[in-house]
Motif scaffolding. Structure first.
Motif, PDB file in Angstrom:
ATOM      1  N   TYR A  61       4.607   9.300  -0.530  1.00  0.00           N
ATOM      2  CA  TYR A  61       3.667   8.384  -0.682  1.00  0.00           C
ATOM      3  C   TYR A  61       2.719   8.169  -2.042  1.00  0.00           C
ATOM      4  O   TYR A  61       2.776   7.164  -2.639  1.00  0.00           O
ATOM      5  N   PHE A  85      -4.817   8.495  -0.147  1.00  0.00           N
ATOM      6  CA  PHE A  85      -4.425   9.717  -0.070  1.00  0.00           C
ATOM      7  C   PHE A  85      -5.277  10.948  -0.322  1.00  0.00           C
ATOM      8  O   PHE A  85      -5.158  11.970   0.579  1.00  0.00           O
ATOM      9  N   GLN A  93      -3.420   4.563   4.174  1.00  0.00           N
ATOM     10  CA  GLN A  93      -2.331   4.755   3.074  1.00  0.00           C
ATOM     11  C   GLN A  93      -1.434   3.429   3.575  1.00  0.00           C
ATOM     12  O   GLN A  93      -0.850   2.876   2.590  1.00  0.00           O
TER      13      GLN A  93
END
Length: 405
Positions: A61, A85, A93
């Motif tokens: 991510y 995050f 996210q």
């Protein structure tokens, strides 16, 4: 206190030792077990309609956020994505990526491509973006629907996701599983081999995994230091053969079990334990030579397999640590297809690449060290101490770093 005369050789050796240890202390904190690398997971299969291909991607991510924001020159994605995050909020996210889907789509289009008979297949992200945790790291799941216009007997997949040129990581590997064009199996895409075709032979696919295994060991400084500790701590060839065999057997077992999701341990345990194993095995040699560090090593009274009690105990310790190292090797491959025969053969070839490099390191290092010990026992003793001390220091620093997270 009686006056002690320090021999020049010992004094020089001590100065060299201090210099190397200071160097190890300087570089070890910056060193990483396997470098700042990333693994992308991709699977491709036929789509619901003729001529279409469905691709499922799993991407780190935080890397996806910074890479897409940087290459597409979008600051807002960076701000929204990094905030989610830092909050460790999976819902936020996924929402950040969905909000900036055109930016994410543009980045993926540039870095992950599917083609049929040489013609590109335009792809669109379909369905919701999902979040999951792999090896303690948040991963974003994207589903692509690629339109190849017409059915084809051969498709090519190219991945340059998170390329070295972006400056965030090095050595990204895309682990690809496929069930397409009447072929199924797995492949490894790297910067050196970024493309795969379903028309490739079995030998070509396995060669890629062999190279990946060899490169993984060469790039894993912690595993190399562990091996060096085994070498310097072995007095005779049989000792290093026994130790290397125990290490190979142990890590092969857990490597296969972990990579096929049959057994697993959290990285919070595996990584610090690997670091501790480096320090322990290096310290073992220092403990053995504590009485006379400059004396030429001699083989103790032999019993079982030519090993004394301490040698057998060392072998057991190496085997136990080898089990944990197998989990570390398996972290490079996380294919969600347990007990596929094609996958298992790929894993075995990956492991073979590791073993060939390991044998090569032993074949080069041990004879040189043995020759030095025979021709110049005292200098051979110092070299062994220097290597073992550097290994212990690096392992101890890594252990603290990994415990602290």
């Amino acid at each position: 206190m009686p006056h002690t005369t320090v021999r020049p050789a010992a004094r020089n050796g001590a100065l060299i030792a201090i210099t190397i240890l200071l160097g190890a202390g300087w570089f070890a904190p910056a060193a990483s077990a396997h470098g700042f690398s990333s693994v992308v997971y991709a699977s491709v299969a036929p789509g619901e309609q003729s001529g279409r291909v469905r691709a499922e991607l799993q991407l780190e991510y935080d890397l996806l956020v910074v890479s897409a924001a940087d290459t597409q020159h979008t600051d807002q994605l960076f701000r929204d994505g990094t905030a989610a995050f830092e909050d460790q909020d999976a819902t936020a996210q996924a929402s950040a990526l969905t909000t900036h889907l055109p930016t994410v789509q543009a980045y993926v289009d540039e870095r992950f491509r599917i083609s049929a008979d040489g013609a590109p297949c335009p792809a669109q992200v379909v369905g919701p973006i999902t979040m999951s945790i792999r090896e303690g790291v948040p991963y974003a799941g994207l589903v692509l629907d690629a339109d190849c216009a017409r059915p084809s007997d051969a498709h090519e997949i190219t991945s340059t996701l998170f390329a070295d040129s972006e400056g965030f990581v090095t050595g990204t590997t895309t682990i690809l599983t496929y069930d397409l064009d009447l072929h199924s199996g797995s492949a490894a895409l790297t910067a050196q081999q970024p493309s795969f075709s379903t028309a490739q032979s079995v030998g070509q696919r396995f060669w890629e995994f062999f190279q990946l295994g060899a490169e993984h060991l060469l790039g894993g400084l912690d595993h190399i230091l562990f091996l060096l500790a085994l070498i310097v701590g072995s007095r005779r060839l049989r000792e290093v053969i026994y130790a290397a065999s125990a290490f190979t057997l142990a890590h092969s077992v857990t490597f296969i079990l972990a990579a096929t999701h049959t057994a697993s341990l959290p990285p919070e345990f595996v990584e610090p334990t690997i670091a501790a194993s480096i320090a322990v095995v290096g310290a073992w040699h220092l403990f053995r030579v504590r009485k006379d560090p400059l004396a030429a090593p001699e083989l103790a009274s032999r019993t079982t397999w030519g090993l004394d009690r301490a040698g057998r105990l060392r072998l057991a310790v190496v085997f136990i640590f080898g089990l944990v190292h197998g989990m570390g090797f398996a972290s490079a491959l996380g294919i969600d297809e347990p007990w596929s025969w094609t996958l298992l053969w790929s894993l075995l070839v990956f492991n073979l690449g590791i073993e060939v490099v390991q044998i090569g390191i032993i074949a080069i290092t041990f004879p040189l060290l043995a020759l030095l010990r025979r021709r110049a026992p005292r200098w051979g003793g110092w070299v062994s101490i220097l290597i073992a001390s550097g290994v212990v220091l690096a392992g101890a620093i890594w252990f603290v770093q990994r415990i602290l997270g």
